[in-house]
Enzyme design. Structure first.
Site, PDB file in Angstrom:
ATOM      1  N   SER A   1       0.801  -1.230   0.000  1.00 52.43           N
ATOM      2  CA  SER A   1       0.000   0.000   0.000  1.00 52.43           C
ATOM      3  C   SER A   1       0.833   1.279   0.000  1.00 52.43           C
ATOM      4  O   SER A   1       0.270   2.373  -0.089  1.00 52.43           O
ATOM      5  CB  SER A   1      -0.953   0.016   1.202  1.00 52.43           C
ATOM      6  OG  SER A   1      -2.046  -0.840   0.956  1.00 52.43           O
TER       7      SER A   1
ATOM      8  N   LYS B   1       0.162   3.684  -2.721  1.00 55.43           N
ATOM      9  CA  LYS B   1      -0.879   4.711  -2.607  1.00 55.43           C
ATOM     10  C   LYS B   1      -0.296   6.098  -2.338  1.00 55.43           C
ATOM     11  O   LYS B   1      -0.965   7.102  -2.575  1.00 55.43           O
ATOM     12  CB  LYS B   1      -1.864   4.343  -1.497  1.00 55.43           C
ATOM     13  CG  LYS B   1      -2.707   3.100  -1.783  1.00 55.43           C
ATOM     14  CD  LYS B   1      -3.747   2.882  -0.698  1.00 55.43           C
ATOM     15  CE  LYS B   1      -4.620   1.676  -1.004  1.00 55.43           C
ATOM     16  NZ  LYS B   1      -4.000   0.402  -0.618  1.00 55.43           N
TER      17      LYS B   1
ATOM     18  N   SER C   1      -6.732   3.186   3.797  1.00 57.66           N
ATOM     19  CA  SER C   1      -5.946   2.485   2.778  1.00 57.66           C
ATOM     20  C   SER C   1      -6.859   1.668   1.866  1.00 57.66           C
ATOM     21  O   SER C   1      -6.596   0.503   1.562  1.00 57.66           O
ATOM     22  CB  SER C   1      -4.895   1.567   3.433  1.00 57.66           C
ATOM     23  OG  SER C   1      -3.903   1.204   2.504  1.00 57.66           O
TER      24      SER C   1
END
Length: 295
Positions: free
Chosen positions: A53, A56, A113
């Site tokens: 993640s 991101k 997330s």
């Protein structure tokens, strides 16, 4: 780079002997001085790994850039496709045919997330996640992420989506320096969506002295990742950790490294201050040449 202390050497030895299987990523870490860009500590910093993640961060970076250029506003409504709604967890469970504002979307990425929201952003900016991933990689190359290739906006596993701890430190630095006002969102601890409140995944940010962001990450193939920033005594450090066995182990390891580097910086500053004060004291005296009655 500084010569590592005994504790640093012990840390390097420990991670060098840790076994790796297909389920565990190689461990890597890097600590940089935000102001000087100096690398204070690194191990396996250029080893390729899955970003999870942490990808991101780049998705958010592009949104910030689009906001800065007037291509988006905080109130812009982003449409949710069937593809976006079908993304795997962790997700916000946005529904096909609905809309989410840029404001809510950014907070959903930072705090929740949310993989589905990452796809929403990608499709609304570039038409498809595949094209957005190309844009992500292009942005990365522009800021100096030499070894990173993005394949999706969320960080869900793709064998070709790879990065390094050093590249994530470069991305983190660029986001903080290029969008300092927007970056303040990373210090938020909660996000409410449709009467449901979500708490930040970044547990270390909730308890580390001086912490102000940035992002956690996890997939089975990568282990537990963390990009982290903290400020103490007007000095900011950025720390990246890859390949933790658990979130707790990752947080403890990065805490140890950040504490060590903050302590060394403080020690060095104290030495500089002492030396400066000694010089000032010396300058108070004058040398006089002549003959004197008494020794």
């Amino acid at each position: 780079m500084k010569s590592p202390s005994l504790l640093s050497l012990l840390f390097i030895i420990l991670i060098s002997i840790t076994f790796n299987t297909s389920s565990f990523a190689k461990r890597a870490a890097i600590i940089i001085d935000y102001d000087t860009h100096e690398v204070l500590f690194e191990v396996n910093a250029d080893t390729l790994n899955y970003p999870a993640s942490l990808a991101k961060i780049m998705t958010i970076y592009i949104v910030f850039d689009y906001l800065d250029k007037g291509k988006l506003t905080w109130d812009t409504k982003l449409s949710v496709s069937k593809n976006a709604a079908s993304q795997r967890r962790t997700k916000l469970y946005v529904e096909e045919g609905t809309f989410i504002s840029v404001n809510d979307a950014v907070r959903a990425l930072i705090i929740k997330s949310a993989n589905d929201v990452a796809t929403v952003i990608a499709e609304n900016i570039s038409g498809s996640e595949r094209e957005f991933a190309k844009l992500m990689t292009k942005y990365g190359k522009k800021i100096g992420m030499r070894k990173t290739t993005f394949k999706n906006a969320s960080g869900l596993r793709n064998r070709a989506q790879l990065t390094t701890a050093r590249d994530i430190s470069i991305l983190s630095h660029a986001l903080i320096s290029n969008f300092p006002e927007y970056y303040k969102l990373f210090s938020e601890k909660k996000f409410t969506w449709k009467d449901k409140t979500f708490t930040s995944h970044n547990r270390l940010m909730l308890k580390y002295d001086g912490a102000d962001g940035i992002k956690t990450g996890y997939i089975l193939a990568s282990g537990f990742q963390l990009a982290f920033s903290a400020v103490r005594n007007n000095k900011r450090l950025i720390g990246i950790y890859f390949g933790g066995d658990t979130a707790k182990q990752r947080d403890q390891s990065l805490t140890f490294l950040m504490d060590k580097e903050f302590e060394e910086l403080q020690t060095n500053d104290t030495k500089k201050t002492t030396k400066t004060n000694q010089t000032k004291s010396f300058n108070k005296f004058k040398i006089v040449v002549g003959t004197f009655k008494y020794k």
